[in-house]
Design an enzyme around this catalytic site. Structure first.
Site, PDB file in Angstrom:
ATOM      1  N   ARG A  17     -49.559  37.929  25.961  1.00  8.23           N
ATOM      2  CA  ARG A  17     -49.519  36.526  25.539  1.00  8.23           C
ATOM      3  C   ARG A  17     -48.455  36.304  24.470  1.00  8.23           C
ATOM      4  O   ARG A  17     -47.941  37.234  23.860  1.00  8.23           O
ATOM      5  CB  ARG A  17     -50.886  36.105  24.992  1.00  8.23           C
ATOM      6  N   LYS A  77     -52.615  38.110  18.418  1.00 10.91           N
ATOM      7  CA  LYS A  77     -53.534  39.148  17.956  1.00 10.91           C
ATOM      8  C   LYS A  77     -53.237  39.539  16.507  1.00 10.91           C
ATOM      9  O   LYS A  77     -52.184  39.245  15.957  1.00 10.91           O
ATOM     10  CB  LYS A  77     -53.460  40.377  18.861  1.00 10.91           C
ATOM     11  N   TYR A  96     -55.441  35.241  15.497  1.00 14.36           N
ATOM     12  CA  TYR A  96     -56.738  35.911  15.529  1.00 14.36           C
ATOM     13  C   TYR A  96     -56.655  37.101  14.584  1.00 14.36           C
ATOM     14  O   TYR A  96     -55.712  37.887  14.649  1.00 14.36           O
ATOM     15  CB  TYR A  96     -57.062  36.405  16.944  1.00 14.36           C
ATOM     16  N   HIS A  98     -60.000  38.863  13.239  1.00 16.45           N
ATOM     17  CA  HIS A  98     -61.161  39.751  13.467  1.00 16.45           C
ATOM     18  C   HIS A  98     -61.241  40.807  12.363  1.00 16.45           C
ATOM     19  O   HIS A  98     -61.228  42.015  12.615  1.00 16.45           O
ATOM     20  CB  HIS A  98     -61.056  40.417  14.839  1.00 16.45           C
ATOM     21  N   GLU A 120     -60.328  32.547  14.913  1.00 17.76           N
ATOM     22  CA  GLU A 120     -61.709  32.682  15.384  1.00 17.76           C
ATOM     23  C   GLU A 120     -62.742  32.129  14.420  1.00 17.76           C
ATOM     24  O   GLU A 120     -63.916  31.986  14.790  1.00 17.76           O
ATOM     25  CB  GLU A 120     -62.036  34.150  15.704  1.00 17.76           C
ATOM     26  N   SER A 136     -62.535  32.563  24.872  1.00 17.71           N
ATOM     27  CA  SER A 136     -63.883  32.990  25.254  1.00 17.71           C
ATOM     28  C   SER A 136     -64.197  32.553  26.679  1.00 17.71           C
ATOM     29  O   SER A 136     -64.838  33.293  27.431  1.00 17.71           O
ATOM     30  CB  SER A 136     -64.917  32.401  24.282  1.00 17.71           C
ATOM     31  N   VAL A 181     -68.866  32.633  26.128  1.00 16.68           N
ATOM     32  CA  VAL A 181     -68.579  33.796  26.967  1.00 16.68           C
ATOM     33  C   VAL A 181     -69.673  33.973  28.009  1.00 16.68           C
ATOM     34  O   VAL A 181     -69.410  34.145  29.206  1.00 16.68           O
ATOM     35  CB  VAL A 181     -68.432  35.075  26.118  1.00 16.68           C
ATOM     36  N   VAL A 241     -72.239  38.608  22.838  1.00 17.64           N
ATOM     37  CA  VAL A 241     -72.814  38.101  21.593  1.00 17.64           C
ATOM     38  C   VAL A 241     -71.718  37.824  20.569  1.00 17.64           C
ATOM     39  O   VAL A 241     -70.665  38.465  20.580  1.00 17.64           O
ATOM     40  CB  VAL A 241     -73.848  39.077  21.005  1.00 17.64           C
ATOM     41  N   LEU A 242     -71.980  36.849  19.698  1.00 17.77           N
ATOM     42  CA  LEU A 242     -70.989  36.489  18.678  1.00 17.77           C
ATOM     43  C   LEU A 242     -71.698  35.936  17.447  1.00 17.77           C
ATOM     44  O   LEU A 242     -72.553  35.056  17.554  1.00 17.77           O
ATOM     45  CB  LEU A 242     -70.022  35.429  19.211  1.00 17.77           C
ATOM     46  N   ALA A 270     -67.483  41.611  23.172  1.00 13.86           N
ATOM     47  CA  ALA A 270     -67.558  41.560  21.713  1.00 13.86           C
ATOM     48  C   ALA A 270     -66.863  42.740  21.042  1.00 13.86           C
ATOM     49  O   ALA A 270     -66.984  42.907  19.830  1.00 13.86           O
ATOM     50  CB  ALA A 270     -69.024  41.517  21.268  1.00 13.86           C
ATOM     51  N   ILE A 271     -66.112  43.540  21.781  1.00 10.30           N
ATOM     52  CA  ILE A 271     -65.527  44.754  21.224  1.00 10.30           C
ATOM     53  C   ILE A 271     -64.555  44.454  20.086  1.00 10.30           C
ATOM     54  O   ILE A 271     -64.419  45.241  19.148  1.00 10.30           O
ATOM     55  CB  ILE A 271     -64.834  45.604  22.328  1.00 10.30           C
ATOM     56  N   ASP A 272     -63.867  43.295  20.119  1.00 17.33           N
ATOM     57  CA  ASP A 272     -62.932  43.001  19.034  1.00 17.33           C
ATOM     58  C   ASP A 272     -63.649  42.636  17.735  1.00 17.33           C
ATOM     59  O   ASP A 272     -63.019  42.522  16.684  1.00 17.33           O
ATOM     60  CB  ASP A 272     -61.925  41.910  19.423  1.00 17.33           C
ATOM     61  N   ARG A 282     -65.122  53.228  21.508  1.00 20.91           N
ATOM     62  CA  ARG A 282     -63.669  53.168  21.397  1.00 20.91           C
ATOM     63  C   ARG A 282     -63.162  51.899  22.068  1.00 20.91           C
ATOM     64  O   ARG A 282     -63.798  51.365  22.976  1.00 20.91           O
ATOM     65  CB  ARG A 282     -63.027  54.394  22.055  1.00 20.91           C
ATOM     66  N   VAL A 301     -61.863  46.570  26.606  1.00 20.93           N
ATOM     67  CA  VAL A 301     -60.535  46.044  26.282  1.00 20.93           C
ATOM     68  C   VAL A 301     -60.695  44.889  25.297  1.00 20.93           C
ATOM     69  O   VAL A 301     -61.432  43.936  25.558  1.00 20.93           O
ATOM     70  CB  VAL A 301     -59.804  45.581  27.555  1.00 20.93           C
TER      71      VAL A 301
END
Length: 374
Positions: A17, A77, A96, A98, A120, A136, A181, A241-242, A270-272, A282, A301
Site C-alpha cells: 500500500r 504502517k 497506523y 499499534h 487506529e 478492518s 472485522v 477482537v479489538l 488481531a495480530i498487529d 510470531r 500476517v
C-alpha cells in the site's frame, strides 16, 4: 498554510500500500500544500511516479529526501527501526502505529519528541474508529477468503470446502469478536456457504448481530467455556477482537487449539495488536504466511490488506484525507484542538504518552491530551 507532506515508500515486508492516491495528492496541492513522494511508493498499488507528478507531487529518489524535507509524514504502517533515524521534534507523523505491543517504537517516538498520531485510535464521539474501519472491513473479508483457501490439502488444511457439497455438510467457521472485522468475516463466510458462529461479549451487540444476520449466523456469548466448545469442531477460526489502542486479549488458549481438528485453520486479524490466539507466537508475512502448530494451520500476517493494495490504498485515502487536510491546513495543534476525534488519535507528543492504553501496556506515565494542548 503551506505545509510539506511527505509520503515515503513503505518498508514493512510485503507492504504494497501507499499512504496517498494521486487523487489525494491533487486535493492537497489544490490547497497550496506541497506533496513529496518517494519514487516507486505507489507502484504496487497501481500508481506510477508519473501519475503523482501529474497530480502535482514532487518525486524524490530516497527516503531521506522525503522524511527530511517534510513537515508531516503520512504512512500506512508503523515505522521500522531503519526509519527511526528520521524522527525529529518538529515532525508530525500520521500513520497506523499499534504502539501497545511496540515498546521500542514507543521509546523512539518519545526520545525524538515527534508528534505521533495513530490512525487506529482516531475515534468519534459515538465510539466509531473511522480510520480503522476501512482496513478492518477488508481484513475481515480477507480472513474468510484466505481461511477457505488454507483449508485445502495443498496448503496443509484438512481438505474441507466451506460450502460443502450436495449430501455433504458445509464447513464450520467460528469468529471471535462481533465488531467490523467479525461482521465482514461472517458475511464472506456466509457467502461461501459455511455454517457460521459469531462469538461476542456484549449482549446488546449480540442482539444487533442476530437482527443483522436474520438468524443465518449462530450468535454465542463470549466466555472461556463457550469458546472451547465452539472450537472443538471448527474448521476455521477467525480472531477478530479489538480494544482500541490496547493489546488484544488472548481469548483462545493453547489447550483450545490443541483440541481442534487436525488441519483446521486459525486466522488472527488481531495480530498487529499482539494477537488473540495463544499459539500465534510470531508475526508472519505474505511471502511466508503460515506455520503449523499442534496440527493446526496458523495465519498471522499483520498487514493483511497489503495483499490487495489497490483496493486498500483507495479505501484508506478516502478515510484519512479529510484529517490530513485538516492537519495541513490548520497545523497540528489547532487541528487537534478543534477535532476531538483527531485528538484521541494522538499517542505521543513532546516526549509524553497521550493515549492511556499505550501507557498502561508499557507501564509508563500517561499524560492526557488536553494537558499538552492547553
Amino acid at each position: 498554510m503551506d505545509v510539506r507532506v511527505g509520503v515515503p515508500k513503505e518498508v514493512k515486508a510485503d507492504e504494497n500500500r501507499v499512504a496517498l492516491t494521486p487523487a489525494g495528492v491533487l486535493a492537497l496541492v489544490r490547497e497550496e500544500h506541497q506533496v513529496i513522494i518517494e519514487s516507486g511508493a505507489g507502484v504496487q498499488s497501481g500508481f506510477s511516479d508519473e501519475d503523482y507528478v501529474q497530480a502535482g507531487a514532487r518525486v524524490k529518489d530516497t527516503p531521506s529526501e522525503v522524511w527530511n524535507s517534510a513537515d508531516m509524514i503520512v504512512k500506512v504502517k508503523e515505522p521500522l527501526p531503519t526509519e527511526y533515524r528520521f524522527f525529529r521534534e518538529d515532525l508530525v507523523l500520521f500513520t497506523y502505529l499499534h504502539l501497545a505491543p511496540e515498546l521500542d517504537l514507543t521509546r523512539a517516538l518519545q526520545q525524538s519528541r515527534v508528534t505521533a498520531i495513530a490512525y487506529e485510535t482516531v475515534q468519534t464521539a459515538d465510539g466509531s474508529l473511522p480510520l480503522l474501519v476501512p482496513m478492518s472491513e477488508i481484513a475481515g473479508r480477507m480472513a474468510s477468503q484466505i481461511g477457505a483457501q488454507l483449508l485445502e490439502n495443498t496448503h496443509g488444511g484438512r481438505g474441507v470446502l466451506l460450502s460443502g457439497a450436495p449430501g455433504v455438510l458445509p464447513g464450520r467457521v467460528v469468529i471471535i469478536g462481533g465488531g467490523v472485522v467479525g461482521v465482514n468475516a461472517a458475511r464472506i463466510a456466509l457467502g461461501l456457504g459455511a455454517e457460521v458462529t459469531l462469538v461476542e461479549v456484549n449482549p446488546v451487540r449480540i442482539r444487533e448481530l442476530d437482527d443483522l444476520f436474520q438468524g443465518r449466523v449462530h450468535t454465542l456469548m463470549s466466555n472461556e467455556y463457550h469458546i472451547a466448545q465452539a472450537l472443538l469442531d471448527a474448521d476455521l477460526v477467525v480472531g477478530a477482537v479489538l480494544i482500541p489502542g490496547a493489546r488484544a486479549p488472548q481469548l483462545v488458549s493453547q489447550a483450545m487449539v490443541q483440541a481442534m481438528p487436525k488441519g483446521a485453520v486459525v486466522v488472527d486479524v488481531a495480530i498487529d495488536q499482539g494477537g488473540s490466539i495463544a499459539t500465534i507466537d510470531r508475526i508472519t508475512t505474505h511471502s511466508h504466511p503460515t506455520y503449523e502448530k499442534f496440527g493446526v494451520v496458523h495465519y498471522a500476517v499483520a498487514n493483511m490488506p497489503g495483499a490487495v493494495a489497490r483496493t486498500s490504498t483507495q479505501a484508506l485515502t478516502n478515510a484519512t484525507l479529510p484529517y490530513i487536510r485538516s492537519l495541513a491546513g490548520l497545523g497540528a495543534v489547532n487541528a487537534l484542538r478543534q477535532d476531538s476525534a483527531l485528538a484521541r488519535g494522538l499517542n505521543v507528543c513532546q516526549g509524553k504518552i497521550t493515549f492511556q492504553a499505550v501507557a498502561e501496556a508499557h507501564h509508563l506515565p500517561y499524560h492526557p491530551v488536553a494537558s499538552l494542548l492547553s
